[in-house]
Design an enzyme around this catalytic site. Structure first.
Site, mmCIF file in Angstrom:
data_model
loop_
_atom_site.group_PDB
_atom_site.id
_atom_site.type_symbol
_atom_site.label_atom_id
_atom_site.label_comp_id
_atom_site.label_asym_id
_atom_site.label_seq_id
_atom_site.Cartn_x
_atom_site.Cartn_y
_atom_site.Cartn_z
ATOM 1 N N CYS A 1 0.279 -0.861 -19.778
ATOM 2 C CA CYS A 1 0.217 -0.085 -18.542
ATOM 3 C C CYS A 1 1.102 -0.745 -17.494
ATOM 4 O O CYS A 1 1.049 -1.958 -17.296
ATOM 5 C CB CYS A 1 -1.232 -0.038 -18.042
ATOM 6 N N HIS B 1 0.835 -1.202 0.000
ATOM 7 C CA HIS B 1 0.000 0.000 0.000
ATOM 8 C C HIS B 1 0.864 1.244 0.000
ATOM 9 O O HIS B 1 0.578 2.225 -0.708
ATOM 10 C CB HIS B 1 -0.902 0.009 1.241
#
Length: 746
Positions: free
Chosen positions: A676, A363
């Site tokens: 991507c 995260h």
């Protein structure tokens, strides 16, 4: 008991006096070994300290040959002293030569001593050395001697932290003063220089001794009561519907109320330690015990005990409170680890981030990339080495951290940053021009985003749109599930900020390394290949439908582009697509505004999807290759595993050939295709993707300038010839050939 207590107090009293008298570092250590030998009635006392992370040196002795001081050295794990340092556990024996790993040091003259007691000199897991006593008696030392020596070793560690043993003839280098270079892993590219801001500042115990045991016991009990109240309030105030979360906090409260923990600290105070020193002694001892435990659950509890001890130390000392930490003007955040919400609270004011733990997909790494802040992860011992306010250089391109750098290193780093700034100025001049290659074609360059704070980069970077908007960040930074209205408002603000440019919303990609704090964690042997992303959405259709409704309502009649992540087979995409179309029909029946246009696409992150039926390519409005996941699955190399993730090159011939297959299938059905991921933002890789047929790339905003600069100067036909020639000659990677061509082009 009273004799033991009075003996320990007398020893600590004499130790305090020895440390209080003016002296250079070596003289102080010599005094300490003499008084320990006298008080413990043992002929030998020696202090071994680390010269580097792998080497111990005899720095002071009473009883062994003084000529051996600063000459006798051993590796970590070598001999009994090395074993104590490596295991951070005492060794106590009446027959030292019979012990495994015993090493005879002829120069010390220790052959006449049979009994050996060695204890680690350590502070909160930081190994500093070994304290040893020896005797001619053929019996081990008793428990009282072990305790006394452990207390003295703990005090030595505290005083070493305060610089008590440095100076002329110093036995050890001044702590936290010399330059340190730490090699970690790349979390986010970029370079930064500034001053350390510790997320959890070290609590320094300035006085480990106490005259008044009753007063110290009162201070300890007052602080423990305050700690227990705060833990009870935390448990009562938390919204814990999940049984496992409640059990974790209950275990936390159990530690806080442990009578054994309190009893051991009380005993330490009665033997002469201050309340702070008693807390830290037990914290260090618990760390040493639990780090030897193989059970992962018990090891995890170490963090609970650490946190409680740190809270108690802060209550006793007042250190580490918000008012006590001055934030530098150029802060570089240093932490063991940090959650996304905590990191966002610091905001864009951070120059860099260095984490002792973490992973490329954590995260913290996701948020750091969103904020475009250089990040180094897996920087071992950084929280031990760094102090608030230390000068620090963060090289996110190399995964290096320079703490308290020498002037020559800092000068070279400033030159590097100046060159980067100059390059950014050059990129700014081509911000508004297209990425048209020599003789064509033009490559579309989009940016990746995940926060509202990213959107201003649409204009400043020259991106043509948002090729990937990570919707999971809105979930990760909250303590509870967001409402549909909150999400719709957030998506609407994103489209407002985009100013009419295309935004590709990727639906919730959770699981694997992205676990919601309010979601029950799944115990999976390999979560990267487990229950995540679209699999969660299809199994929990209520969550998926709620997000799709929020996206439709957030569009407010504007164009809407939705992409489903981690699709492994055609049926998954077909089911998710139908779910979105059903929600469109539902909104229509309710009379709500519908998107002006609707594009529904998929991320191709699994090799299986490349070989899906042709109907998949015909049904998808667009496809985006998710390079980060696709590469790890293609090479069977976990991108969180530092031992294997760098083993395989993105420009490997097999991987490029696989990408070429995907390009061919999309051309057959005229399905728009983009790449991507991190590799799209690396100029050489981006050039090769374009040469293989990709006409759209999505990357972090800071990469658009360098990628565009190279594309505008390159002939894709020539690059393709270089790639094909390398493949024809059996090269494993086309990188060397492409780099040679680039050098020839200047």
């Amino acid at each position: 008991m009273s004799d033991t207590r009075s003996g320990s107090r007398r020893l600590l009293g004499r130790l305090r006096q020895a440390l209080a008298e003016p002296a250079e570092g070596q003289e102080r250590l010599d005094r300490i070994t003499r008084l320990i030998a006298e008080e413990m009635h043992t002929p030998v006392c020696s202090i071994y300290l680390f010269r580097d992370q792998e080497t111990l040196e005899l720095c002071a002795t009473q009883g062994l040959n003084p000529e051996a001081v600063h000459k006798t050295r051993m590796r970590l794990g070598e001999g009994l002293v090395g074993r104590v340092a490596a295991s951070t556990q005492p060794i106590n024996t009446g027959n030292a030569p019979s012990q495994p790993g015993f090493r005879y040091m002829a120069e010390t003259g220790e052959e006449i001593y049979s009994a050996f007691l060695g204890v680690p000199i350590q502070r909160l897991g930081e190994r500093m050395g070994v304290l040893v006593v020896q005797s001619k008696e053929s019996t081990p030392y008793d428990d009282d001697a072990i305790y006394a020596l452990e207390v003295v070793a703990m005090v030595l560690a505290e005083m070493a932290e305060l610089g008590a043993f440095v100076g002329e003839g110093a036995a050890m280098a001044a702590p936290h003063q010399h330059p340190v270079m730490i090699r970690g892993s790349i979390g986010q590219e970029g370079a930064a220089m500034g001053h350390v801001l510790l997320h959890e500042p070290r609590v320094v115990v300035t006085n480990p001794f106490a005259d008044d045991a009753e007063a110290e016991l009162h201070r300890l009990h007052t602080a423990v009561d305050e700690l227990r109240i705060s833990v009870d309030e935390m448990l009562t105030g938390a919204d814990l519907k999940d049984k496992e979360q409640r059990e974790v906090l209950e275990a936390y409260r159990m530690f806080a109320n442990s009578k054994g923990w309190l009893r051991r600290m009380e005993a330490d105070i009665n033997r002469g330690l201050s309340a702070e020193a008693a807390v830290e002694k037990e914290q260090t001892a618990a760390r040493a015990r639990l780090e030897q435990v193989p059970d992962p659950y018990l090891r995890e509890r170490l963090h609970d005990l650490d946190d409680l001890s740190n809270r108690l130390l802060r209550l006793l000392t007042g250190q580490g409170t918000d008012s006590g930490v001055e934030t530098p003007e150029d802060p570089v955040l240093v932490a063991r680890n940090i959650g996304p919400g905590e990191l966002l609270a610091y905001g864009r004011g951070l120059r860099g981030i260095v984490l002792e733990e973490g992973s490329v997909g954590s995260h913290a790494a996701v948020v750091a990339r969103a904020l475009a802040i250089p990040l180094v992860i897996n920087a071992e011992r950084i929280t031990t080495e760094a102090l608030n306010g230390d000068r620090i250089l963060v090289d996110g391109d190399q995964g290096l951290v320079h703490l308290r750098p020498e002037d020559s290193v800092a000068g070279a780093f400033r030159d590097k940053m100046a060159m980067m700034t100059k390059a950014q100025e050059r990129y700014a001049s081509i911000r508004r021009v297209p990425a048209t290659t020599v003789y064509g074609p033009t490559i579309r360059l989009d940016m990746n985003a995940g926060l509202m704070a990213d959107l201003p980069s649409l204009r400043s970077s020259g991106a043509e749109g948002v090729g990937l908007f990570r919707t999971e960040l809105q979930f990760l930074v909250r303590s509870k599930f967001p409402t549909r209205g909150e999400l719709a408002a957030a998506y609407s603000r994103v489209l407002d900020a985009a100013g009419g440019k295309r935004v590709v919303f990727r639906t919730l990609d959770i699981g694997s390394d992205k676990v919601l704090p309010y979601m029950k964690p799944q115990d999976e042997p390999n979560p990267a290949l487990g229950w995540r992303a679209i699999r969660v959405g299809l199994d929990k259709p209520g969550v998926m439908r709620m997000q799709l409704q929020a996206l439709i309502r957030g569009a407010k009649g504007r164009p809407l582009t939705v992409m489903f992540p981690f699709v492994a087979q055609f049926d998954e995409f077909r089911a998710a697509r139908q779910m979105l179309l059903d929600e469109i029909e539902r909104e229509k029946r309710l009379g709500r505004p519908l998107p002006k246009t609707l594009e529904i696409g998929a991320m191709l992150e699994t090799p299986s999807l490349a070989f899906a039926p042709l109907q998949f390519y015909e049904l998808a409005d667009f496809i985006s290759v998710g390079g980060n996941d696709l590469k790890q699955f293609f090479f069977a190399a976990d991108r969180e595993n530092e031992r294997v993730r760098r083993r395989y090159d993105t420009l490997n011939v097999a991987f490029l050939t696989f990408l070429e297959w995907i390009v061919m299938r999309c051309r057959e059905t005229k399905t728009p295709l983009s790449f991507c991921g991190e590799d799209a933002g690396r100029p050489v890789e981006a050039l090769c993707f374009a040469a293989m047929g990709f006409r759209a790339l999505s990357m972090r905003p800071a990469s658009i300038g360098p990628v565009k600069h190279l594309l505008r100067r390159s002939n894709l036909s020539e690059v393709r010839e270089i790639i094909d020639d390398a493949r024809a000659h059996g090269a494993q990677s086309v990188r060397p050939a492409v780099m040679d061509w680039l050098r020839q082009q200047g």
